[in-house]
Structures are given as structure tokens and as C-alpha cells.
Design a protein around this motif. Structure first.
Motif, short mmCIF file in Angstrom:
data_model
loop_
_atom_site.label_atom_id
_atom_site.label_comp_id
_atom_site.label_asym_id
_atom_site.label_seq_id
_atom_site.Cartn_x
_atom_site.Cartn_y
_atom_site.Cartn_z
N VAL A 178 0.84 -1.21 0.00
CA VAL A 178 0.00 0.00 0.00
C VAL A 178 0.87 1.25 0.00
CG1 VAL A 178 -1.69 1.33 1.31
CG2 VAL A 178 -1.95 -1.14 1.11
N ILE A 179 1.85 1.29 0.89
CA ILE A 179 2.68 2.49 0.98
C ILE A 179 3.53 2.66 -0.27
CG2 ILE A 179 4.58 1.35 2.18
CD1 ILE A 179 3.25 4.88 2.92
N ASN A 180 4.00 1.55 -0.84
CA ASN A 180 4.79 1.65 -2.07
C ASN A 180 3.96 2.19 -3.23
OD1 ASN A 180 7.02 0.65 -0.80
ND2 ASN A 180 6.95 -1.38 -1.73
N THR A 181 2.75 1.67 -3.37
CA THR A 181 1.88 2.13 -4.46
C THR A 181 1.49 3.59 -4.27
OG1 THR A 181 1.00 -0.11 -4.70
CG2 THR A 181 -0.26 1.67 -5.68
N TYR A 182 1.16 3.95 -3.04
CA TYR A 182 0.75 5.32 -2.75
C TYR A 182 1.88 6.31 -3.06
CZ TYR A 182 -0.69 9.47 -0.16
OH TYR A 182 -1.00 10.76 0.19
N CYS A 183 3.08 6.01 -2.59
CA CYS A 183 4.20 6.93 -2.78
C CYS A 183 4.64 6.99 -4.24
CB CYS A 183 5.38 6.53 -1.89
SG CYS A 183 5.04 6.72 -0.12
N TRP A 184 4.46 5.89 -4.97
CA TRP A 184 4.80 5.89 -6.39
C TRP A 184 3.82 6.75 -7.18
CZ3 TRP A 184 8.66 4.65 -9.51
CH2 TRP A 184 8.41 4.50 -10.87
N ILE A 185 2.53 6.69 -6.81
CA ILE A 185 1.51 7.44 -7.54
C ILE A 185 1.53 8.92 -7.16
CG2 ILE A 185 -0.98 7.72 -7.85
CD1 ILE A 185 -1.26 4.70 -7.53
N HIS A 186 1.62 9.21 -5.87
CA HIS A 186 1.48 10.59 -5.40
C HIS A 186 2.81 11.33 -5.28
CE1 HIS A 186 -2.84 10.50 -4.52
NE2 HIS A 186 -2.65 9.23 -4.23
N ALA A 187 3.91 10.69 -5.62
CA ALA A 187 5.23 11.32 -5.68
C ALA A 187 5.87 11.46 -4.30
CB ALA A 187 5.18 12.67 -6.37
N THR A 188 7.16 11.36 -4.30
CA THR A 188 7.96 11.58 -3.10
C THR A 188 8.48 13.02 -3.13
OG1 THR A 188 9.92 10.75 -4.24
CG2 THR A 188 8.63 9.16 -2.97
N TYR A 189 9.14 13.42 -2.06
CA TYR A 189 9.67 14.78 -2.02
C TYR A 189 10.97 14.81 -1.22
CZ TYR A 189 7.92 15.28 2.78
OH TYR A 189 7.70 15.12 4.13
N SER A 190 11.74 15.86 -1.46
CA SER A 190 12.93 16.15 -0.66
C SER A 190 12.77 17.53 -0.07
CB SER A 190 14.19 16.11 -1.53
OG SER A 190 14.37 14.84 -2.12
N VAL A 191 13.46 17.79 1.05
CA VAL A 191 13.42 19.10 1.70
C VAL A 191 14.60 19.92 1.19
CG1 VAL A 191 13.40 20.33 3.89
CG2 VAL A 191 12.33 18.08 3.72
N LYS A 192 14.32 21.02 0.54
CA LYS A 192 15.37 21.81 -0.09
C LYS A 192 16.40 22.31 0.91
CE LYS A 192 11.93 23.77 -3.12
NZ LYS A 192 11.40 25.01 -3.72
N SER A 193 15.95 22.71 2.10
CA SER A 193 16.88 23.25 3.09
C SER A 193 17.84 22.20 3.62
CB SER A 193 16.10 23.87 4.25
OG SER A 193 15.24 22.90 4.85
N LEU A 194 17.53 20.92 3.40
CA LEU A 194 18.41 19.85 3.86
C LEU A 194 19.25 19.24 2.74
CD1 LEU A 194 15.90 17.93 6.18
CD2 LEU A 194 17.46 19.79 6.78
N MET A 195 19.18 19.85 1.55
CA MET A 195 19.87 19.27 0.40
C MET A 195 21.38 19.26 0.57
SD MET A 195 18.33 17.97 -2.21
CE MET A 195 16.76 17.84 -3.05
N HIS A 196 21.93 20.32 1.16
CA HIS A 196 23.39 20.44 1.28
C HIS A 196 23.92 19.81 2.56
CE1 HIS A 196 24.03 23.07 -2.22
NE2 HIS A 196 22.82 23.54 -1.93
N LEU A 197 23.04 19.16 3.30
CA LEU A 197 23.47 18.48 4.52
C LEU A 197 23.44 16.98 4.31
CD1 LEU A 197 21.39 20.58 7.08
CD2 LEU A 197 23.75 20.97 6.35
N SER A 198 24.42 16.29 4.81
CA SER A 198 24.48 14.85 4.62
C SER A 198 25.11 14.21 5.85
CB SER A 198 25.29 14.50 3.37
OG SER A 198 25.36 13.11 3.20
N HIS A 199 24.42 13.21 6.40
CA HIS A 199 24.92 12.45 7.55
C HIS A 199 25.24 13.36 8.74
CE1 HIS A 199 25.00 8.92 5.04
NE2 HIS A 199 25.78 9.53 4.18
#
Length: 368
Positions: free
Chosen positions: A64-85
Motif C-alpha cells: 500500500v505504501i509503495n503504491t501510494y508513494c509511487w503514484i502521489h510522488a515523493t519529495y525532498s526538503v530543499k533546506s536539507l539538500m546540502h546536509l548529509s549524515h
């Protein structure tokens, strides 16, 4: 799958009759095959597995969660793009709920990956349209005029008869092929407009990220590890967030955070970095061809020079006579025939044409 591969392979077959140039063939052969091959790759699970796999709470079934996220799209947080680990950040653009509780404007949604295979197929179709149109307009004219004269090993009587028929047609139909060449130049311009338009189409598809994609990848390789963010990771994230909403036991809406792995993006990022460079190179080559057509239309002497450079066995003066008496359409028809006829036979055809053209004024004056 094998039937699809065979149909793609058929595009690479080299035709016996050439009715266009090498750059134009790159559009409907190499580019179409590349796009269709990529389309097959992104739809084959054996290379990357499932296109999405989400880590979720135990209350929501995996499918269910896989199908939902595939259909409705995932997202990233722009303010966290340059941060890693770092604290609360497990991947660029992916953090815990406390770090990710930002405004919706800070969310970058990835809606394209469901449509990649359809877009690749659509692009391949657009690249083939100019070829299909030119083949329809050309109507087998070159093949008819060839009369199997591309094979030098034929009887002397048969060769002389066919050569005479060809020369008679070319001389008697002078200045009647301008519409023919106009159609071909239109198809070449359509091919140029298509490849340039597809660059901007891809930029729209990726929400303004495609135009500078290749340049950013090159720039990324020269930056230090502490300051660089891989543009392939930003545009094609391998890990992203998804929020699933459901009713709880008390009837209130519950929010379930999920972290989704997108293994297909490992393939997508390589596909589109290749297409970026390929489209740029192809648009430059096709632009030079279009510029050449403009010069050929405006400057008849260039037509003689181009014929002489391409067909060395033919005397320069013969080309000069034929081009001077004919029009742009006649030049184009002769050029196409030169690509298909046996070189010795083509030399004889041009020589006979030049002889006929120079003799006609004398014949008409003596008759008067």
C-alpha cells in the motif's frame, strides 16, 4: 521483450537507397534506437528491481505504501539538500520529522519518474516524424531513377539504354524539382527544431533542471568534497520522503512518514546525462546542416564546389555547366543520385548532361 528488441534493431538497418544525409540519419536511426533502448531498460525490473521501496510503520502494508508513494510522488526538503549524515539528516534532502517539518514551499516533489518510460517513447516518436514525412513526400523517386545503375556490373547495351533514359529525364525536367528540395529542407529544419525543442521539453519535464544539467555535473567534479552537492542526486534522488495519511482508531487522521528508496533513479541519472550531451551535439551538427542549406540556396557557386568535393571522378567543368543551367532542385537531385549510382556511371551521366546542355543553344541557332 525479444519482439520489441527486434523491432528496435530493424531501425539500424542500412538502406540500399540513400535519400538523405548522415546527420539527418542520426535523428531517426541512432537517436530513436537510443531512446527506445533506454525505454526498455527503465521498464525492466531485472536491472534495478522494484522502482520504489519504502520503509514504513508496521500499521501500513508494504504494498500500500509503495503504491501510494509511487503514484502521489515523493519529495525532498530543499533546506536539507546540502546536509548529509549530520544531525537528523540521513540523506541530502531527507531528515527526521523535526527537521523536515518545514513549509510546503521548502518541499521539492519528484513527480517525473512515473512518466520517464512514456516520455522516452514519445521522444523517439518525435525524432522519427521528419523521416516518415520525407519518405512519404519523396515517394521512391531516387530509387526509380536509379534503375539498378548502382551496380556497375551490367551489360553494355542495358547500361547505355538506362543511362540515356536518366539523362533524358534530367535534361528535360530542368528547374522542375524545386518543390522536391523544398520538402527535404523542410524536413531537415523540422529535425533541427525537434532536437532543440526537446531540450526545452526536458527542461520543462524536470522543472527547469535539464538545461544546465550537464554543465553542473562537469562543475561538480571540480569542486571540493566539503562544498559540493552531486546534481544527479539533487535531480534524481536515490532516497526521498513520503507522507501517507489514514484514519486512526478514533477517526482522526494519522500521518505516517516513510523513507523511500528509488533505485530506478540510478539508471535515470545516467540516461539523462548521456541524453544531455547527445542532444547538444546533435543540435550543433544539425544547426550546421541548416546553415549549409541556407548558403546553398543563396550561393550557387557553393553547389559546384560541394559536388566537386563529394564526387572527385567527375570533371569540375561538367558540374559547373549542369549547376549553372539548373536550379537548386536539380542540384539536390543530382547530389542524391551521386550518392546512389555507381561512380563511373555517375561520371558518364554528368558528362552526357553537360554535353547536351552546351549543344542545345547551337542546335537551336542552326535550326533557326
Amino acid at each position: 521483450m525479444l519482439d520489441v528488441i527486434r523491432s528496435v534493431k530493424s531501425l539500424l538497418k542500412v538502406s540500399r537507397v540513400h535519400i538523405d544525409n548522415d546527420v539527418f540519419r542520426l535523428h531517426y536511426t541512432a537517436t530513436c534506437v537510443i531512446l527506445l533502448a533506454f525505454c526498455i531498460v527503465v521498464t525492466t525490473k531485472q536491472y534495478v528491481g522494484d522502482p520504489i521501496d519504502c520503509v514504513r510503520s508496521a500499521e501500513v502494508p508494504q504494498s500500500v505504501i509503495n503504491t501510494y508513494c509511487w503514484i502521489h510522488a515523493t519529495y525532498s526538503v530543499k533546506s536539507l539538500m546540502h546536509l548529509s549524515h549530520q544531525k537528523d539528516v540521513v540523506y541530502p534532502g531527507v531528515g527526521s520529522r523535526s527537521s523536515a517539518d518545514s513549509s510546503p514551499s521548502d518541499h521539492k516533489y519528484h513527480k517525473y519518474y512515473q512518466w520517464v518510460c512514456f516520455m522516452l517513447f514519445f521522444q523517439a516518436t518525435l525524432f522519427y516524424i521528419p523521416r516518415w514525412l520525407w519518405k512519404l513526400w519523396e515517394g521512391g523517386k531516387i530509387q526509380t531513377l536509379m534503375m539498378d545503375l548502382d551496380v556497375g556490373m551490367c551489360g553494355e547495351t542495358e547500361r547505355k539504354h538506362k543511362k540515356k533514359l536518366l539523362v533524358d529525364y534530367l535534361v528535360n525536367s530542368l528547374r522542375q524539382h524545386d518543390w522536391y528540395v523544398a520538402k527535404y529542407f523542410t524536413c531537415e529544419f523540422m529535425a533541427f527544431a525537434n532536437v532543440v525543442g526537446q531540450i526545452f521539453l526536458m527542461d520543462k519535464f524536470f522543472e527547469g533542471e535539464f538545461l544546465t544539467y550537464g554543465l553542473e555535473v562537469i562543475r561538480f567534479m571540480d569542486q571540493g568534497d566539503e562544498e559540493r552537492l552531486d546534481p544527479m542526486v539533487r535531480i534524481f534522488p536515490r532516497v526521498a520522503k513520503c507522507q501517507f495519511y489514514k484514519f486512526g482508531h478514533s477517526g482522526t487522521i494519522e500521518t505516517h512518514d516513510a523513507i523511500c528508496i528509488l533505485p530506478l533513479n540510478i539508471v535515470n541519472e545516467k540516461i539523462y546525462i548521456f541524453l544531455w550531451f547527445w542532444f547538444i551535439i546533435l543540435s550543433i551538427l544539425t544547426g550546421f546542416v541548416v546553415l549549409q542549406r541556407v548558403i546553398l540556396t543563396a550561393c550557387p557557386p557553393v553547389r559546384v564546389y560541394l559536388l566537386n568535393m563529394r564526387f572527385r571522378l567527375v570533371h569540375y567543368d561538367h558540374f559547373h555547366t549542369v549547376v549553372r543551367r539548373g536550379s537548386l532542385g536539380d542540384w539536390f537531385l543530382i547530389y542524391m543520385l551521386g550518392q546512389n549510382l555507381d561512380s563511373m556511371i555517375f561520371r558518364e551521366v554528368i558528362a552526357d548532361m553537360a554535353k547536351r546542355m552546351t549543344a542545345e543553344p547551337k542546335d537551336s541557332s542552326s535550326a533557326a
